[in-house]
Design an enzyme around this catalytic site. Structure first.
Site, PDB file in Angstrom:
ATOM      1  N   GLU A 111       0.856  -1.193   0.000  1.00 33.73           N
ATOM      2  CA  GLU A 111       0.000   0.000   0.000  1.00 33.73           C
ATOM      3  C   GLU A 111       0.882   1.230   0.000  1.00 33.73           C
ATOM      4  OE1 GLU A 111      -2.512  -0.176   3.467  1.00 33.73           O
ATOM      5  OE2 GLU A 111      -2.805  -2.327   3.166  1.00 33.73           O
ATOM      6  N   LYS A 113       2.053   4.694   1.555  1.00 31.69           N
ATOM      7  CA  LYS A 113       2.047   5.261   2.909  1.00 31.69           C
ATOM      8  C   LYS A 113       1.585   6.702   2.782  1.00 31.69           C
ATOM      9  CE  LYS A 113       4.861   5.406   7.062  1.00 31.69           C
ATOM     10  NZ  LYS A 113       4.751   6.809   7.442  1.00 31.69           N
ATOM     11  N   ASP A 115       0.679  10.403   3.816  1.00 30.00           N
ATOM     12  CA  ASP A 115       1.391  11.287   4.725  1.00 30.00           C
ATOM     13  C   ASP A 115       0.430  12.319   5.303  1.00 30.00           C
ATOM     14  OD1 ASP A 115       3.627  11.993   6.036  1.00 30.00           O
ATOM     15  OD2 ASP A 115       4.534  13.112   4.376  1.00 30.00           O
ATOM     16  N   TYR A 222      -6.930   2.265   5.684  1.00 23.55           N
ATOM     17  CA  TYR A 222      -6.031   1.161   5.377  1.00 23.55           C
ATOM     18  C   TYR A 222      -6.106  -0.054   6.292  1.00 23.55           C
ATOM     19  CZ  TYR A 222      -3.240   3.766   8.768  1.00 23.55           C
ATOM     20  OH  TYR A 222      -2.826   4.434   9.876  1.00 23.55           O
ATOM     21  N   LYS A 309      10.617   3.644   3.207  1.00 26.75           N
ATOM     22  CA  LYS A 309      10.609   5.101   2.966  1.00 26.75           C
ATOM     23  C   LYS A 309      11.361   5.431   1.687  1.00 26.75           C
ATOM     24  CE  LYS A 309       8.799   6.810   6.891  1.00 26.75           C
ATOM     25  NZ  LYS A 309       9.045   7.750   7.959  1.00 26.75           N
ATOM     26  N   CYS A 403      14.424  48.743   0.260  1.00 24.69           N
ATOM     27  CA  CYS A 403      13.453  48.086  -0.610  1.00 24.69           C
ATOM     28  C   CYS A 403      13.962  48.054  -2.049  1.00 24.69           C
ATOM     29  CB  CYS A 403      12.118  48.828  -0.554  1.00 24.69           C
ATOM     30  SG  CYS A 403      10.903  48.128  -1.678  1.00 24.69           S
ATOM     31  N   CYS A 406      11.506  50.497  -4.142  1.00 24.16           N
ATOM     32  CA  CYS A 406      11.344  51.934  -3.937  1.00 24.16           C
ATOM     33  C   CYS A 406      12.486  52.545  -3.136  1.00 24.16           C
ATOM     34  CB  CYS A 406      10.010  52.228  -3.247  1.00 24.16           C
ATOM     35  SG  CYS A 406       9.997  51.726  -1.528  1.00 24.16           S
ATOM     36  N   CYS A 421       8.884  46.623   3.871  1.00 21.69           N
ATOM     37  CA  CYS A 421       9.082  47.956   3.323  1.00 21.69           C
ATOM     38  C   CYS A 421       7.951  48.818   3.872  1.00 21.69           C
ATOM     39  CB  CYS A 421       9.008  47.933   1.801  1.00 21.69           C
ATOM     40  SG  CYS A 421       8.841  49.593   1.125  1.00 21.69           S
ATOM     41  N   CYS A 427       5.218  52.511  -2.603  1.00 17.98           N
ATOM     42  CA  CYS A 427       5.957  51.351  -3.113  1.00 17.98           C
ATOM     43  C   CYS A 427       5.069  50.594  -4.099  1.00 17.98           C
ATOM     44  CB  CYS A 427       6.372  50.489  -1.922  1.00 17.98           C
ATOM     45  SG  CYS A 427       7.388  49.073  -2.347  1.00 17.98           S
TER      46      CYS A 427
HETATM   47  P1  AMP Z   1       5.370   6.331  11.512  1.00 12.55           P
HETATM   48  O1  AMP Z   1       4.529   7.513  11.866  1.00 12.55           O
HETATM   49  O2  AMP Z   1       6.558   6.645  10.674  1.00 12.55           O
HETATM   50  O3  AMP Z   1       5.628   5.425  12.696  1.00 12.55           O
HETATM   51  O4  AMP Z   1       4.466   5.475  10.513  1.00 12.55           O
HETATM   52  C1  AMP Z   1       3.329   4.825  10.984  1.00 12.55           C
HETATM   53  C2  AMP Z   1       2.133   5.518  10.492  1.00 12.55           C
HETATM   54  O5  AMP Z   1       2.015   5.473   9.092  1.00 12.55           O
HETATM   55  C3  AMP Z   1       0.885   4.873  10.976  1.00 12.55           C
HETATM   56  O6  AMP Z   1       0.545   5.305  12.254  1.00 12.55           O
HETATM   57  C4  AMP Z   1      -0.134   5.327   9.978  1.00 12.55           C
HETATM   58  O7  AMP Z   1      -0.764   6.495  10.458  1.00 12.55           O
HETATM   59  C5  AMP Z   1       0.675   5.755   8.762  1.00 12.55           C
HETATM   60  N1  AMP Z   1       0.259   5.084   7.534  1.00 12.55           N
HETATM   61  C6  AMP Z   1       0.086   5.723   6.366  1.00 12.55           C
HETATM   62  N2  AMP Z   1      -0.307   4.902   5.405  1.00 12.55           N
HETATM   63  C7  AMP Z   1      -0.422   3.685   5.959  1.00 12.55           C
HETATM   64  C8  AMP Z   1      -0.812   2.417   5.459  1.00 12.55           C
HETATM   65  N3  AMP Z   1      -1.152   2.218   4.168  1.00 12.55           N
HETATM   66  N4  AMP Z   1      -0.828   1.386   6.320  1.00 12.55           N
HETATM   67  C9  AMP Z   1      -0.474   1.560   7.621  1.00 12.55           C
HETATM   68  N5  AMP Z   1      -0.097   2.745   8.146  1.00 12.55           N
HETATM   69  C10 AMP Z   1      -0.059   3.803   7.327  1.00 12.55           C
HETATM   70 ZN    ZN Z   2       9.206  49.528  -1.170  1.00  7.84          ZN
END
Ligand code: AMP
Ligand code: ZN
Length: 665
Positions: A111, A113, A115, A222, A309, A403, A406, A421, A427
């Protein structure tokens, strides 16, 4: 069941389905307008028939609930973190650890990951009952009110779901939405948000869920958690969750070997840049749940899963020069002009250096070879200088003192990172920026006039502040580049139309630093006309709900300026709306001034939103929790027992709907 109730239920079902099509499948089947009309119809019916109130109704997604302190609640099942890996070798090591513990073949689910911020959702009988942050893994914050506003989170499930389960996922901010939010921030002179992830988790902790509702957050799921779910593998869990209405990204893949895992990784290492959201890696999970159980957990993470990662993309290139941009508010931003270089599939030529501190911290100098990275942030970032390659004659960077536009001596207020400024009226970029803001869509929305034309008008000496717009004539405009008679007519007409724009938007359009749309509305509502705002002191202003000292000082400073006074006087002469209209003022009083009021329960005549509006229109403040500061509680049917007890303990007056109406009469 009577026919009204039936109609309400039908509308809710339809709207749920359309929400699902739009936000989960990205495949709407009706227009936004049709959707809004249906929602409005439902809202009206629900208002007229509070007896059919349902907190899982699609109308509840607009938010409005205020949470001052998020309650901490334990997770029924612990939320673990993940072990990380950074190379092929790490992954093969993981595989051999698995093979020592279990017999038989292993299948893996790969899957992306996501963010963002982790979330655990609890469903009972197909209804969302709570949403809790990860916290320390054992307990987290109850952010249900905020999560409910995220349209891809189903409030009510469909299909054949188990009676009770938790589902885990990540709340993310797609890149487009993030950029849009930043454009708006920049427009009001605020520092842009740094990256989508922090902005997503910050959004979830906002106190006003109506504000959360405005942010384009999404929830990607997930993991299913619980007992007797009738699910035997991770992949089956994902598939079922999708069928119940959750947003489960389609990228997930079931594979039978580590080689296929590596293939998945190299594919997404490249293609992740085309995703609508950010991902910083791949998560690999053992698919079979029996095998998962056998493998179990270490102190912190499951043995059956591992995160891989991606390497943050980094290149090195030369810094050719530093230029300095002046924004609408006079803020100076240093920009690095780089030798063009390819990074993560795009050519990078420039990178923001943010401010003088950043330049000093990096000790970055023209001629340096610098490392540029595209990591969690959208805008490439200079992370370091390659000191080995620094030319011997190099000199430390001197930040500009004047600036670039100006020549005025720059100022830097204590505690602020940015230089400014101060030549507010002389300006060019500030003058142009302010007028561009004035005409922008959310401000005076002047049709037929664009940002470039504003610059043209200023540069030709035809206008020097926004009040000058109202004196422009067709004859002045036609000689300008790319101006035909028709476009000149449209422009003049658009300017004239802006005299109908309501007062609150005029307050926003003035471009007072830190006064965004919401604050402008608050100011307009509270003071009702420009003269009152202009005469308010800092102490008066901070007494207005949500206005802090920074905003208050900025407002006072704005109206202290002779030039601004003059401009506003002219706006008045030209007929721009500088006070609330009689219509807007109807029903507004100060009867509840200074009172903090809690609404609780379900009401016969009004919806909670309507009550809230009544309170605010009469000068009161609505608060979500009962405290010793609460003036009184407007109590309807089904007030919660804990609230009731608290009110009794603190000896706070409860009044009903009609008593409340009596009060504000
Ligand atoms: P970390 O924060 O680096 O410990 O990574 C773990 C976190 O990745 C988990 O707590 C999830 O919130 C997040 N995460 C994002 N995508 C996934 C996924 N597909 N499966 C499991 N965890 C995920
Ligand atoms: Zn200016």
């Amino acid at each position: 069941m009577n026919s009204i109730q039936e109609h309400i239920l039908k509308l809710r079902d339809e709207l749920n389905e359309h929400n699902y099509n739009y936000y989960v499948l990205d495949n709407p089947t009706i227009s936004d307008l049709e959707f809004d009309l249906k929602l409005k119809e439902l809202q009206e019916l629900e208002n007229q028939h509070p007896e059919f109130f349902d907190i899982h109704s699609p109308t509840q997604r607009v938010g409005g609930e205020i949470t001052k302190n998020f309650e901490t609640i334990p997770h029924e099942y612990r939320m673990y973190s993940l072990d990380n890996s950074y190379s092929k070798e790490d992954l093969f090591d993981w595989e051999s650890r698995l093979k020592k513990m279990i017999d038989g073949d292993i299948q893996y689910v790969c899957e992306l990951k996501y963010d963002g911020a982790s979330i655990s959702l609890t469903y009972e009988n197909g209804l969302l009952v709570k949403a809790v942050t990860r916290g320390d893994g054992f307990q987290g914050d109850n952010i249900t009110a905020n999560v409910k506003t995220i349209k891809s989170v189903p409030l009510r499930l469909k299909g054949d779901y188990p009676p009770k389960f938790d589902i885990r996922g990540e709340i993310i901010l797609p890149i487009d939405g993030f950029n849009k939010m930043n454009e708006e921030r920049i427009e009001i002179g605020e520092e842009p948000y740094r990256n989508p992830r922090n902005t997503a988790s910050g959004s979830l902790k906002l106190q006003d869920s109506a504000e959360v509702a405005k942010r384009p957050l999404e929830c990607l799921l997930y993991n299913l958690t619980g007992t007797n779910l009738g699910v035997h593998s991770q992949f089956e869990g994902l598939t079922k969750a999708r069928a119940w209405g959750f947003k489960v990204p389609m990228a997930s893949k079931l594979v039978s070997s580590m080689d296929e895992v590596l293939e998945f990784i190299s594919y997404w290492d490249v293609h992740r840049h085309n995703l609508p959201y950010e991902t910083d890696g791949v998560v690999i999970k053992v698919d079979n749940l029996d095998q998962q159980e056998e493998l179990g957990y270490t102190a912190k993470s499951p043995r059956w899963a591992i995160a891989y990662k991606f390497k943050a993309e980094r290149v090195s290139t030369r810094l050719n020069s530093i230029s300095y941009q002046v924004g609408r508010t006079g803020a100076i931003t240093p920009v690095a002009n780089l030798e063009p270089v390819e990074l993560a599939g795009t050519i990078v030529k420039r990178a923001s250096l943010h401010n003088a501190d950043q330049i000093e911290k990096l000790d970055i100098r023209v001629g340096d070879e610098v490392f540029v990275e595209k990591g969690g942030e959208i805008i490439p970032k200079i992370i370091a200088v390659d000191l080995n390659l620094r030319p011997s004659h190099s000199q430390p960077t001197q930040y500009i003192s004047n600036c670039p536009e100006c020549g005025t001596l720059l100022v830097r207020q204590e505690g602020e990172a940015q230089h400014y400024c101060p030549n507010y009226n002389g300006c060019k970029p500030q003058i142009i920026g302010r007028i561009q803001h004035y005409i922008s869509r959310k401000a005076m929305d002047i049709e037929g006039l664009g940002g470039e034309t504003v610059a043209l008008l200023v540069n030709n000496g035809l206008i020097s502040d926004y009040s000058d717009l109202y004196e422009l004539t067709k004859e002045q405009i036609i000689p300008l580049e790319r101006m035909a008679e028709k476009s000149a007519d449209n422009l003049i007409y658009g300017i004239k139309q802006s005299k109908n724009i309501p007062f609150e938007r005029v307050v926003y359009a003035l471009g007072i630093r830190y006064v965004g749309e919401t604050v402008a509305k608050k100011l307009a509502k509270h003071y009702k006309n420009i003269v009152a705002i202009a005469h308010a002191s800092v102490t008066d202003l901070v007494n207005v709900d949500e206005i802090g000292i920074k905003i208050a000082e900025s407002v006072v400073e704005f109206f202290n300026s002779e030039k601004n006074k003059f401009i506003i006087e002219r706006l008045k002469q030209f007929g721009v709306q500088l006070e609330m209209s009689a219509e807007q003022l109807m029903g507004q009083t100060n009867i509840l001034q200074g009172q903090s009021i809690v609404i609780s329960g379900v009401f016969e005549r009004f919806s909670r939103d309507e009550l809230k509006k009544l309170i605010e229109d009469n000068g009161g403040k609505v608060s979500s929790s009962i405290s010793s500061k609460t003036s009184f509680i407007v109590a309807g049917e089904n007030m919660g027992p804990s609230k009731k007890k608290k009110a009794e303990d603190l000896n706070i007056l409860l009044i009903n709907e009609s008593e409340f109406l009596q009060k504000i009469k």
